[in-house]
Write a protein that holds these residues in place. Sequence first.
Motif, PDB file in Angstrom:
ATOM      1  N   ASP A  57      22.094   3.154  -4.621  1.00  0.00           N
ATOM      2  CA  ASP A  57      22.853   2.101  -5.313  1.00  0.00           C
ATOM      3  C   ASP A  57      23.828   2.752  -6.299  1.00  0.00           C
ATOM      4  O   ASP A  57      23.416   3.455  -7.227  1.00  0.00           O
ATOM      5  CB  ASP A  57      21.878   1.172  -6.034  1.00  0.00           C
ATOM      6  CG  ASP A  57      22.577  -0.003  -6.707  1.00  0.00           C
ATOM      7  OD1 ASP A  57      23.818  -0.063  -6.676  1.00  0.00           O
ATOM      8  OD2 ASP A  57      21.882  -0.863  -7.268  1.00  0.00           O
ATOM      9  N   THR A 257      22.331  -7.266  -9.471  1.00  0.00           N
ATOM     10  CA  THR A 257      22.514  -8.601  -8.881  1.00  0.00           C
ATOM     11  C   THR A 257      21.222  -9.072  -8.237  1.00  0.00           C
ATOM     12  O   THR A 257      20.576  -9.989  -8.739  1.00  0.00           O
ATOM     13  CB  THR A 257      23.657  -8.577  -7.858  1.00  0.00           C
ATOM     14  OG1 THR A 257      23.416  -7.508  -6.912  1.00  0.00           O
ATOM     15  CG2 THR A 257      24.988  -8.332  -8.543  1.00  0.00           C
ATOM     16  N   ALA A 261      20.074  -5.353  -3.290  1.00  0.00           N
ATOM     17  CA  ALA A 261      21.165  -4.427  -3.589  1.00  0.00           C
ATOM     18  C   ALA A 261      20.646  -3.055  -4.030  1.00  0.00           C
ATOM     19  O   ALA A 261      21.389  -2.076  -4.020  1.00  0.00           O
ATOM     20  CB  ALA A 261      22.074  -5.004  -4.673  1.00  0.00           C
ATOM     21  N   THR A 263      19.095  -0.033  -3.129  1.00  0.00           N
ATOM     22  CA  THR A 263      18.806   0.696  -1.894  1.00  0.00           C
ATOM     23  C   THR A 263      18.452   2.141  -2.193  1.00  0.00           C
ATOM     24  O   THR A 263      18.803   2.689  -3.250  1.00  0.00           O
ATOM     25  CB  THR A 263      20.006   0.633  -0.938  1.00  0.00           C
ATOM     26  OG1 THR A 263      21.158   1.156  -1.614  1.00  0.00           O
ATOM     27  CG2 THR A 263      20.279  -0.792  -0.503  1.00  0.00           C
TER      28      THR A 263
END
Length: 462
Positions: A57, A257, A261, A263
């Motif tokens: 991310d 968020t 999201a 990862t």
Amino acid sequence: MIQRLALLPALALLSACAVLEPRYERPALPVPGQWPAASLPAQGKPTLPEWQAFYADDKLRALITLALEENRDLRVAAINIERARALYRIQRAERLPAIDAAAAGNIQGVTPRGGDESVERTYTAGLNLAAFEIDFFGRVRGLSRSALQQYLATEDARDSAQISLISEVAAAYITYAGDLELLALAQRTLDAQDQSLTLTQRRFEEGVSSQLDVYRAQTIVETARADAARYTRFVAQDENALALLLGAPVPEELRPTTIDAVTFGVAELPPGLPSDVLLDRPDIRQSEHLLRSANADVGAARAAFFPSVTIAGFAGETDSQFENLFAGVSGQFWNFTPQLNLPIFRGGALRGQLGAANADRDIAVAQYERAIQVAFREVADALAARATLGDELAARQSLANAAGGSYQISEARYREGVDSYLGLLDAQRELYTAQQGLVTARVARATNFVTLYKVLGGGAQE
């Protein structure tokens, strides 16, 4: 004569071969040779990606970079390294003679009875060898080795602090994202059930529904309203916690968020063997350096029972005129002062110091073994959780899907007058609870992956 003094440092560096420091032996691992309930085969030392590759991310990577630059705890850990390095340099300097340039003057007036005053002037300049201990029995060397191990321990402490900071930032980021999802879920439920309450009140006014249906509809509305307020508070606290770790406010563009999201660059992490994982963790290395330091202190305490030899000396020039000292016409002189000190009676102080040093070493052994046991449990717990969280997440997803289907059918049957509102209310509650449980399970699985990366030793300073 100054040339003669130059031989003194060479003589001072001579020391006997006596070694009084106990031979260091690493304690055996006080843990099993395999992880319990490991879901993956453990073979050799695990290969862990760097944290930049582990966290895929972009927002999270940027936050971790900011934390590594601004976090005050990590900054203190780095300063502790500099302090320990300076202390080591001080202690190491004790193994070398200290030579100083020195100049002095002596002006003395003498007035005999009935005579005139006479003034004698003497000026000296040269090199001074301060009292220096020839380390025959390794006392000074032991203290120097102890300081070195203390310094190395602070370096490992800094690496351990970095690993913890990275994982804490990631865990706080994931928790923040999870609470944002739970807040959004509570708000959506509140909006939907508020409309359902309005419809139920209208049906009650038309005589189609009962007052009990209105009260029941209001319960889930107020539940969602309370949850919305609670998760609003949690989100604010999550941001404060993340800001503390960063050492700066959370930038608006870097706020999370959703959980999806967040990862990772790898799907799984190899657990490795306990001996390969635990001994390579910075906190375990730190504990072992402290053990080595305590072992060196025992050698220094033993050496204190033996004689110590110190030397001092001075070589230079002397003259009654100060300006002649540097003109090559003054007289030369030197002195050499060896001194032998043999402990005879210290009131048990030396034996007490040795006993304290031995006790400190035993404490360090116990602390080292305890650190390994704690680290073993951390890895074992993370592996055990990893083995079950996947199944739990799949079950939570199926439960949420089933609860969603049940709610749709219950709502249709209620509107057609087949079922009572109580059945629809139960379906609403089951759906809401199942959706909350699904979000919580996703947070737990992502957090567990971060924890596993941490306890395996990932994220140390490269």
